[in-house]
Every structure is written in structure tokens, then in C-alpha cells.
Enzyme design. Sequence first.
Site, PDB file in Angstrom:
ATOM      1  N   LYS A  22      77.914  50.975  60.561  1.00 35.07           N
ATOM      2  CA  LYS A  22      78.092  50.260  59.274  1.00 35.07           C
ATOM      3  C   LYS A  22      77.937  51.220  58.110  1.00 35.07           C
ATOM      4  CE  LYS A  22      74.499  48.004  57.444  1.00 35.07           C
ATOM      5  NZ  LYS A  22      74.109  48.386  56.070  1.00 35.07           N
ATOM      6  N   ASN A  23      76.861  52.022  58.137  1.00 33.91           N
ATOM      7  CA  ASN A  23      76.537  52.865  56.987  1.00 33.91           C
ATOM      8  C   ASN A  23      77.442  54.089  56.864  1.00 33.91           C
ATOM      9  OD1 ASN A  23      74.665  51.019  56.333  1.00 33.91           O
ATOM     10  ND2 ASN A  23      72.901  52.210  57.037  1.00 33.91           N
ATOM     11  N   ARG A  91      74.797  45.684  48.117  1.00 27.03           N
ATOM     12  CA  ARG A  91      74.455  46.815  47.246  1.00 27.03           C
ATOM     13  C   ARG A  91      75.383  47.993  47.459  1.00 27.03           C
ATOM     14  NH1 ARG A  91      70.125  46.740  44.893  1.00 27.03           N
ATOM     15  NH2 ARG A  91      70.246  48.958  44.580  1.00 27.03           N
ATOM     16  N   CYS A 115      66.252  43.890  45.300  1.00 26.17           N
ATOM     17  CA  CYS A 115      66.428  43.935  46.756  1.00 26.17           C
ATOM     18  C   CYS A 115      65.068  43.726  47.401  1.00 26.17           C
ATOM     19  CB  CYS A 115      67.002  45.288  47.184  1.00 26.17           C
ATOM     20  SG  CYS A 115      67.173  45.440  48.971  1.00 26.17           S
ATOM     21  N   ARG A 120      65.530  49.670  44.094  1.00 22.86           N
ATOM     22  CA  ARG A 120      66.682  50.508  44.502  1.00 22.86           C
ATOM     23  C   ARG A 120      67.557  50.830  43.297  1.00 22.86           C
ATOM     24  NH1 ARG A 120      69.134  48.259  50.009  1.00 22.86           N
ATOM     25  NH2 ARG A 120      69.984  50.360  50.121  1.00 22.86           N
ATOM     26  N   PRO A 121      67.044  51.711  42.401  1.00 22.54           N
ATOM     27  CA  PRO A 121      67.833  52.056  41.210  1.00 22.54           C
ATOM     28  C   PRO A 121      69.028  52.929  41.586  1.00 22.54           C
ATOM     29  CG  PRO A 121      65.912  53.479  41.396  1.00 22.54           C
ATOM     30  CD  PRO A 121      65.806  52.479  42.525  1.00 22.54           C
ATOM     31  N   LEU A 124      70.006  58.263  40.132  1.00 21.05           N
ATOM     32  CA  LEU A 124      70.446  59.561  40.664  1.00 21.05           C
ATOM     33  C   LEU A 124      71.970  59.623  40.773  1.00 21.05           C
ATOM     34  CD1 LEU A 124      67.719  59.958  43.444  1.00 21.05           C
ATOM     35  CD2 LEU A 124      67.868  61.261  41.296  1.00 21.05           C
ATOM     36  N   ASP A 306      65.150  52.675  58.553  1.00 16.95           N
ATOM     37  CA  ASP A 306      65.880  51.529  59.103  1.00 16.95           C
ATOM     38  C   ASP A 306      65.467  51.189  60.532  1.00 16.95           C
ATOM     39  OD1 ASP A 306      69.044  52.367  57.437  1.00 16.95           O
ATOM     40  OD2 ASP A 306      67.176  51.482  56.700  1.00 16.95           O
ATOM     41  N   ILE A 328      60.041  55.745  52.266  1.00 21.06           N
ATOM     42  CA  ILE A 328      61.323  55.570  51.562  1.00 21.06           C
ATOM     43  C   ILE A 328      61.319  54.282  50.739  1.00 21.06           C
ATOM     44  CG2 ILE A 328      63.831  55.457  51.821  1.00 21.06           C
ATOM     45  CD1 ILE A 328      62.835  58.040  52.901  1.00 21.06           C
ATOM     46  N   ARG A 398      75.029  40.943  59.006  1.00 21.51           N
ATOM     47  CA  ARG A 398      75.468  41.958  58.051  1.00 21.51           C
ATOM     48  C   ARG A 398      75.576  43.320  58.709  1.00 21.51           C
ATOM     49  NH1 ARG A 398      73.012  41.555  52.261  1.00 21.51           N
ATOM     50  NH2 ARG A 398      74.452  43.297  52.206  1.00 21.51           N
TER      51      ARG A 398
HETATM   52  C1  EPZ Z   1      71.120  53.950  52.515  1.00 26.55           C
HETATM   53  O1  EPZ Z   1      70.820  53.193  51.345  1.00 26.55           O
HETATM   54  C2  EPZ Z   1      71.331  52.929  53.646  1.00 26.55           C
HETATM   55  N1  EPZ Z   1      72.402  52.008  53.259  1.00 26.55           N
HETATM   56  C3  EPZ Z   1      70.047  52.127  53.855  1.00 26.55           C
HETATM   57  O2  EPZ Z   1      70.238  51.292  55.002  1.00 26.55           O
HETATM   58  C4  EPZ Z   1      68.916  53.083  54.185  1.00 26.55           C
HETATM   59  O3  EPZ Z   1      67.716  52.352  54.268  1.00 26.55           O
HETATM   60  C5  EPZ Z   1      68.783  54.131  53.057  1.00 26.55           C
HETATM   61  O4  EPZ Z   1      70.035  54.823  52.868  1.00 26.55           O
HETATM   62  C6  EPZ Z   1      67.738  55.190  53.385  1.00 26.55           C
HETATM   63  O5  EPZ Z   1      68.009  55.807  54.590  1.00 26.55           O
HETATM   64  C7  EPZ Z   1      73.685  52.404  53.443  1.00 26.55           C
HETATM   65  O6  EPZ Z   1      73.995  53.500  53.859  1.00 26.55           O
HETATM   66  C8  EPZ Z   1      74.738  51.388  53.103  1.00 26.55           C
HETATM   67  P1  EPZ Z   1      68.872  55.847  49.170  1.00 26.55           P
HETATM   68  P2  EPZ Z   1      70.793  53.905  49.900  1.00 26.55           P
HETATM   69  O7  EPZ Z   1      69.643  55.957  47.904  1.00 26.55           O
HETATM   70  O8  EPZ Z   1      71.746  55.025  49.876  1.00 26.55           O
HETATM   71  C9  EPZ Z   1      65.484  55.886  45.802  1.00 26.55           C
HETATM   72  C10 EPZ Z   1      70.344  49.296  56.254  1.00 26.55           C
HETATM   73  O9  EPZ Z   1      69.388  48.689  56.747  1.00 26.55           O
HETATM   74  N2  EPZ Z   1      66.598  56.061  44.857  1.00 26.55           N
HETATM   75  O10 EPZ Z   1      68.937  56.973  50.128  1.00 26.55           O
HETATM   76  O11 EPZ Z   1      70.912  52.826  48.894  1.00 26.55           O
HETATM   77  C11 EPZ Z   1      65.515  54.519  46.484  1.00 26.55           C
HETATM   78  O12 EPZ Z   1      64.913  53.530  45.692  1.00 26.55           O
HETATM   79  C12 EPZ Z   1      70.231  49.870  54.818  1.00 26.55           C
HETATM   80  O13 EPZ Z   1      71.419  49.529  56.846  1.00 26.55           O
HETATM   81  C13 EPZ Z   1      66.318  56.331  43.525  1.00 26.55           C
HETATM   82  O14 EPZ Z   1      65.153  56.405  43.133  1.00 26.55           O
HETATM   83  O15 EPZ Z   1      69.291  54.490  49.894  1.00 26.55           O
HETATM   84  C14 EPZ Z   1      64.795  54.796  47.789  1.00 26.55           C
HETATM   85  O16 EPZ Z   1      63.418  54.725  47.587  1.00 26.55           O
HETATM   86  C15 EPZ Z   1      69.044  49.336  54.082  1.00 26.55           C
HETATM   87  N3  EPZ Z   1      67.375  56.494  42.673  1.00 26.55           N
HETATM   88  C16 EPZ Z   1      65.200  56.242  48.099  1.00 26.55           C
HETATM   89  O17 EPZ Z   1      65.655  56.819  46.885  1.00 26.55           O
HETATM   90  C17 EPZ Z   1      68.687  56.430  43.086  1.00 26.55           C
HETATM   91  O18 EPZ Z   1      69.618  56.580  42.268  1.00 26.55           O
HETATM   92  C18 EPZ Z   1      66.310  56.376  49.154  1.00 26.55           C
HETATM   93  O19 EPZ Z   1      67.356  55.503  48.810  1.00 26.55           O
HETATM   94  C19 EPZ Z   1      68.944  56.158  44.444  1.00 26.55           C
HETATM   95  C20 EPZ Z   1      67.881  55.978  45.315  1.00 26.55           C
END
Ligand code: EPZ
Length: 419
Positions: A22-23, A91, A115, A120-121, A124, A306, A328, A398
Amino acid sequence: MDKILVHGGASLSGNVKISGSKNSALPILAATLLTKEPCVIHHVPDLSDIHYMLQILSHLGAQVERASGVVTVQAEKIITEAPYEIVRKMRASVCVIGPLLGREKEATVSLPGGCVIGDRPIDLHLKGFEALGAMHRIENGNVKVFAGELKGSSMSLRGKQGPTVLGTDNVMMAAVLADGTTVIDSAAAEPEVVDLANFLNKMGAKIEGAGTRRIVIEGVKELHGAEHSVIPDRIEAGTFLVAGAIAGKGVTLKRVDPSHLTAVTDALTRAGFLLKIEGDTITISPNGVWKPLELTTNPYPDFPTDMQAQMCALLAKTPGISVITETIFPQRYMHVSEMKRMGADISLNGATAVIKGVERLSGAPVMASDLRASAALVLAGLQSEGITEVNRVYHIDRGYELIDEKLNGLGAHIERVKA
Ligand code: EPZ
């Protein structure tokens, strides 16, 4: 709305085939917006999140065809605004910003809301686009990103919790059509990021270093169509390994990439299970006493967040004290209160869960809150006495293709009923 009834106590054995990721499929489908030519994507799982992405692509003007795991997309003429109605459901929709900005130099997407798994801002993502020369403004619940032109540049995508997966994907997809060289430091190195980079390179992009913390992108004038097979879903695979640990007498996963699962297979070996890896298969078998664990989630290649909830389900009945630290998404423990309703002994202290293994769990009506929590409740139900009724299973659909049928294929007794 469906619910799932898990009849506890069945033992699992046999083979299960793992679906496409999926991801990985989500950003790869978004990347098809970068060209006017047709793209053919294989091994696309049949999930509601994929449906949402295809709805967004159609809304943006792309021709989308889908037949048993193969999706063909041709985005000849597109618009650059993705609607709230669809984006609010998922998202990951945010990853259409990069390709729209790269191709059309503008994108308007509804800003993702709250969420349950935590804050989840997208700061970045926006920081990366800004480094390429784009500006943004937030109005009426939308984020509008725009640029006269995009220029390659260097940036770090490191946040408080480390690198960002979709942020790395998004900036990569904008930078492939930028003028000059972009360097992303502190990039996410997940296999899904590598899979996206491989697809983009097939489209004619020039990306090096995907899979490391430093990605270098040489901008090109335009991209062409391409054909690609999505990698196997390592989180679905990890979930079935835990099912095999909890209730298995020898469960074999087919069509997996074991190199993507090292942190998970290492943890299960430390927990007392036998893991046999041959080619694209992994077999998990009991191997005596279950052992407690200390686990900390971290960015890839460390233990994935995850898989945290699923490991809580395993450790709930593992004798001794286990400790899990979630770095995370520190609040990602919605499954704990539901597992406690089944008799688990788990105490939370900030981002740390202390799990005292209990002898028995009993089935109960429980509420799914998010994708991985719902899978963990099904796993807890497999080893509980009686029936566990998991409500709001739309969460599980999902991210898991036919999970109940696949588990029943291994000998589980799971029913899906209308709520
Ligand atoms: C991806 O989400 C995955 N989703 C998530 O899987 C997974 O939990 C996550 O990566 C971490 O491995 C998809 O790939 C669709 P991040 P993503 O940006 O990219 C912070 C599932 O169960 N952050 O790597 O949205 C954030 O808050 C889902 O399949 C900022 O601070 O996650 C988090 O604490 C759930 N600013 C950390 O970084 C930003 O601009 C990692 O988030 C972006 C993120």
C-alpha cells in the site's frame, strides 16, 4: 458497516501470499501525474486507500483503468486542485502535491486534519518545496503551493522524529522536473521510497542514493510513461508473521522480500520463534518458550512503527515483562485500552508501554481506531478464549487485502458480518 468476529483458539498453518505494498503503490500512483503518457502499475493491492487515490487521479483529469491488480493511468490533461471530500479520507493524498508542483508549478490540496495515531504536520514537505523555490499559503482549509519555476537545491528533511517518508517522496517528485541538482539530506530510506525512485527512473528521471540518507536528483525536462511492479507489502508480511507466531504451527509467507523485514524477523527470533528464509518466502514456526522483548520503533531499517501494535498483541501473552518505546508517533497506543478489555496487562508511561504477559485473554467486543491497531486486535482475538468482535473494520480494509479470507485460508475461524 462490517464487523469481524474472531473465534479464538484455532491454530494456523500453510501458505499465504503477500499483496503489493500500500505504502509504495500510493506515491507511485501519484507519480503517474508527472507524464502525459500512459503508465502501467502491477501488483496494486485492492484496498480502500488505493480507491481513494484513483478517485483523486480521476478527479484531477487522468484516465484510470483497473483490472485485477493492474492499474493503467494516463494523465494527458490535468487540473491542479484535489478536493476536500476525497483528501479528508486519506492523509497520503498529500503526495499528489509534489507531482502537480513538478509538472504544473502549482498544486492546491486540502490540508490533512487530525489523526488518531498522533500529530502529523507537513511542515517538512513545505520546507522542501520552499528550498526548490516554491511558495505556499494556507486558506480555506487548503494548502496552495506554487512557483514560477523550480530550481534544484540542497535541503535536510530531518524533523523532531527523524526523516519523513511521504515528505521525501513528495520533494523527490517535485525535484525530478526542476532545473539543476537537488540534494535531500536526512532522507527517509524506507523500501517504499526506493520503489518510488526506481519507478521515477524508469520514467526517465535521474535519481541516485534512494535507500540512503542522501538522495541526489538531477532535474530533467520531461518524463515518459513506464511499467512497474510494486514491491510486496512488508507490513502485511510482518502482520502475518506475528499471526504465525501467536497461533501458528508453521506458516509460510509467499512473495515477500525478506531483506525488507530484517528488524521484524530479528525481533521474532529474539522472542523465541524459528524463522526460515528461502528466496521470496519466510516460514515461522514455534520453537519453545516465548521470550519477552525490549523494542524501540525507529525509521527504517530499524523496527517499524507500523508493526508496534501487532507486537503488543504477541507480547500480551508472553511470560515476563516486555517494554516497547514508540519514537515515531509517541501517542500511537489506541489499541492498548481495547487489549486491556480482553485482559491484557499493559501500562503506558508516555511513549513507553510496559507489558506484563498474562496466561489468558478473553474475547470481547472491541473498537478499531486505526489501520494497524485493528490488525492487532484481530491478532489478539486469535489467541483469546471465545469470540472477539472487532468493530469499525473499515480501518482494516484500508491496508489489508482480504485479511479475514487469508487468515481463514491458514485455518483461522473468522467471520465478517454486517454490524
Ligand atoms: C508513512 O507516513 C506511512 N504512510 C505510515 O504508515 C508510517 O507510519 C510512517 O510513514 C512512518 O513510517 C504511508 O506511507 C502512506 P512520516 P508519513 O512523515 O510519511 C513527523 C500505515 O499504517 N513529521 O515519515 O505520513 C510525523 O509527525 C501508515 O500504513 C513532521 O514532523 O510519516 C512523524 O512523527 C500509518 N513533519 C514523523 O515525522 C512533516 O512534515 C514521521 O512521519 C512530516 C512528518
